[in-house]
Structures are given as C-alpha cells and as structure tokens.
Design an enzyme around this catalytic site. Structure first.
Site, mmCIF file in Angstrom:
data_model
loop_
_atom_site.group_PDB
_atom_site.id
_atom_site.type_symbol
_atom_site.label_atom_id
_atom_site.label_comp_id
_atom_site.label_asym_id
_atom_site.label_seq_id
_atom_site.Cartn_x
_atom_site.Cartn_y
_atom_site.Cartn_z
ATOM 1 N N SER A 10 -90.175 -8.997 -47.053
ATOM 2 C CA SER A 10 -89.314 -9.561 -48.096
ATOM 3 C C SER A 10 -90.080 -10.055 -49.315
ATOM 4 O O SER A 10 -89.483 -10.257 -50.376
ATOM 5 C CB SER A 10 -88.472 -10.715 -47.526
ATOM 6 N N HIS A 30 -89.677 -17.920 -49.853
ATOM 7 C CA HIS A 30 -90.235 -17.001 -50.845
ATOM 8 C C HIS A 30 -90.651 -17.690 -52.139
ATOM 9 O O HIS A 30 -89.960 -18.596 -52.614
ATOM 10 C CB HIS A 30 -89.206 -15.909 -51.156
ATOM 11 N N ASP A 60 -86.790 -20.064 -52.594
ATOM 12 C CA ASP A 60 -85.911 -20.464 -51.498
ATOM 13 C C ASP A 60 -86.769 -21.031 -50.368
ATOM 14 O O ASP A 60 -87.899 -21.462 -50.600
ATOM 15 C CB ASP A 60 -85.022 -19.295 -51.042
#
Length: 360
Positions: A40, A327, A324
């Site tokens: 991610s 990340h 977040d």
C-alpha cells in the site's frame, strides 16, 4: 540600476526560465521505463476492483492529488510517484490493473495494498496481489513488451536492462502477520530473528525471479519505522521511555540487516546487474520536527483509527508525518523519495542511490 536595465534583466530572466522549462519538458527520462512492486505504500489503484478492505478509491484519499482519489493510500503522491518525477517521467507508471497497449512501455506499477512477501500476509483484509502474484503479472507484461518489440527477445532483454525497478514489500508480513498472533501462527513458530531469515530466503527467490525476467537495475526499499505508526501505537502502546513500539522496530531491523546483506549477495552473484538497498528506516528516523512536521504520532485522517469516506481530514496536512494510521503523508513521501534518489548520508543507500543506479 536604471529602469531600462531592470526591464532587460527581467526579460532575460524570463527568457532563461522559459528555455529551462522547455529543456526540462523535452528531456528524455533517465531510463526508458520504470517498474514497481510493493504494497500500500506504493499501490496506485491495483486494489480498486478487488473484494478487499485494503482499497482507498474514495475521498478524502487523494485530496491533494491532481485527479483526486486513485487508490493511492495517501493524500497525494506516493514515494514511487515522486521517484518517477525525479527520473524525468512526464506521467506515472500505470497500475497493472488498468495498463493497456503501448503505455506499458514506460513501465508498470504492480503494487497492491495488504500484499506481503508471504502469500498469507494480509489475507484477513481480503483480496490482494501478493509479491508472487505481482511477479506473475510482470511476466505477462514482459510477454506483451516482447510482442510490441516484434517478438525480438534480444531487443526486449536490452530494453528491460535499461529500465528502473523498485521493490518495497514486507511491512504486511509484520503488521498483518507476525504481530497479529490471534490470526497467524508465525510468532509462535519463529523468533524474530528466525522470521527475518525465513522472509529473506523467500524474498531472495522472488528477486532472483525478477532478475531472470530482465531486471538489471533494482532498488530495494528496506522497511520503515513500522513501530512508530499510529496504528501500531494504538494497538500495542509505546514502549517504556520510547515514542514507538520498540519490539516491532527491533524485529524490522533484523529484517533490514539481512536485506542489506542480500543485496551484497545479489551483486556478487549477478555481475551484469546492479542491486541497491535504500535505508528507509534510517531516513525515516530523522527528527521530523526539524523538517517542519509538528504532529508525529497520529494520522491527519482518522487519527489512530481507520480513515473512512465520512472522515474529515486535518487542514494542516503539511504538518503531519502520517496521512492515516499507517501511511505517510505526501510531504513525507517527497522527503523519503528525495533521500532515496540522491542520498545525503552514507547510510541512506547501499551501495548507491537511485540517481546513480539510473546512470549505471
């Protein structure tokens, strides 16, 4: 200086800037194509159509990206986006899920949120494209490139040998595997050192597969300070006298130390290729307040919880280290990419930075 002289200086300056911009626009990228593998931290939309919780094709994700939400797990650009810019690309390598036709000639991004080195890592979140599957997708791309090249294997091999490859994976093998004992057995099967050995052994085979299919310029990102992410802090709490979960960071460092040795081994074994290790842990351990960040232990969106479509993010995003719960914010990605591309200290990259690798 007289008024006339000032006007001519201004005209000259504008002419210089105009020509410089034209040169930058017309200049070719330093490498013909750029391929990326990962999770991610660099996913740019490969999970959008998957049945998974690990997808973010909704606002407020992408709030600072020119086209809005794309599937990137941040407010703007990822580290790979910024590196693509540094390499001179005018557009970002497309996600494998949507790449079509000749656009794959500039490269492809195979990264998938929740993916790991191990196939089972991240499975609790749903579908994802594991590292092994990403390599299979890359092999599909190689066949497509060969077809565009007239099925000329020599031309294809020569083309790929000049491309940049970056690989950054392994975080989910810790966050969504080893340090999730209620769902995975690995922490009961292996000590942290044994687990690092198991991961590196499998990673080694994956990187060798990448080499076998044409990669000759490969930058491998080490794992970052996972134990300092808001999500892990919320789950485990900071270690005594520390701002982070030291147990997690210590385990990650065992992995990184072996990854650096693996790079040396790959360079010794494959003399026609160049592998390099990017020390994201060290780069990311800098005192963030010296860079202008004021919020280091909570995310701009969701704080230490999940960033949802209904969540209103912070306004002062440039002051946050994390977008977040897991990340980095775009500003941190820009910083990490800058130090990865041109190292500022000997510990940033081993043996060379990405800029030097591109010239090799």
């Amino acid at each position: 200086m007289g008024c006339g002289q000032k006007i001519w200086c201004l005209i000259y300056f504008l002419f210089f800037v105009s020509n410089l911009q034209s040169y930058c626009t017309l200049a070719d990228p330093q490498v013909p194509c750029y391929f990326n593998f990962g999770d991610s931290l660099s996913d740019n939309g490969n999970n959008n159509a998957l049945l998974t919780l690990a997808k973010v094709n909704f606002r407020p994700y992408g709030i600072d990206f020119p086209t809005g939400p794309t599937g990137r797990f941040t407010n703007g650009r990822t580290i790979v986006d910024v590196i693509a810019e540094r390499l001179g690309f005018k557009s970002y390598p497309p996600a494998f899920a949507t790449a079509r036709g000749q656009e794959i000639l500039i490269g492809v991004n195979y990264a998938s949120g929740a993916a790991g080195i191990r196939d089972e890592s991240g499975e609790k979140l749903g579908d994802r494209v594991t590292m092994n599957e990403q390599l299979r997708n890359y092999q599909i791309s190689v066949r497509q490139i060969a077809g565009i090249q007239g099925d000329n294997d020599i031309a294809t091999a020569n083309y790929l040998s000049r491309c940049m490859f970056t690989v950054g994976i392994g975080s989910n093998d810790y966050i969504n595997n080893y340090f999730m004992p209620s769902l995975y057995q690995t922490s009961r099967q292996y000590t942290p050192d044994q687990y690092a050995v198991v991961l590196i052994d499998q990673y080694s085979q994956q990187l060798k597969t990448l080499y076998e299919y044409g990669a000759r310029k490969v930058a491998i990102f080490g794992l970052g300070v996972i134990g300092c992410t808001p999500g892990e802090l919320a789950k485990f709490g900071a270690s005594p006298g520390s701002a982070c979960v030291d147990e997690i960071n210590d385990a990650v460092q065992l992995f990184n130390d072996r990854l650096k040795l693996l790079v040396d081994d790959l360079n010794a074994k494959f003399s026609d290729a160049r592998f390099t290790y990017i020390n994201i842990f060290s780069i990311g351990s800098v005192d963030a307040t010296t860079l202008g960040f004021t919020v280091t232990n909570t995310g701009c969106c969701g704080g230490r919880n999940v960033c949802l479509p209904i969540t209103i993010p912070c306004r002062n995003r440039s002051e946050y280290v994390f977008w977040d719960q897991f990340h980095p914010s775009e500003d941190v990605n820009v910083f990490l990419a800058g130090r990865s591309y041109i190292s500022e200290t000997p510990s940033d990259a081993h043996p060379i930075d990405i800029h030097t690798l591109a010239q090799a």
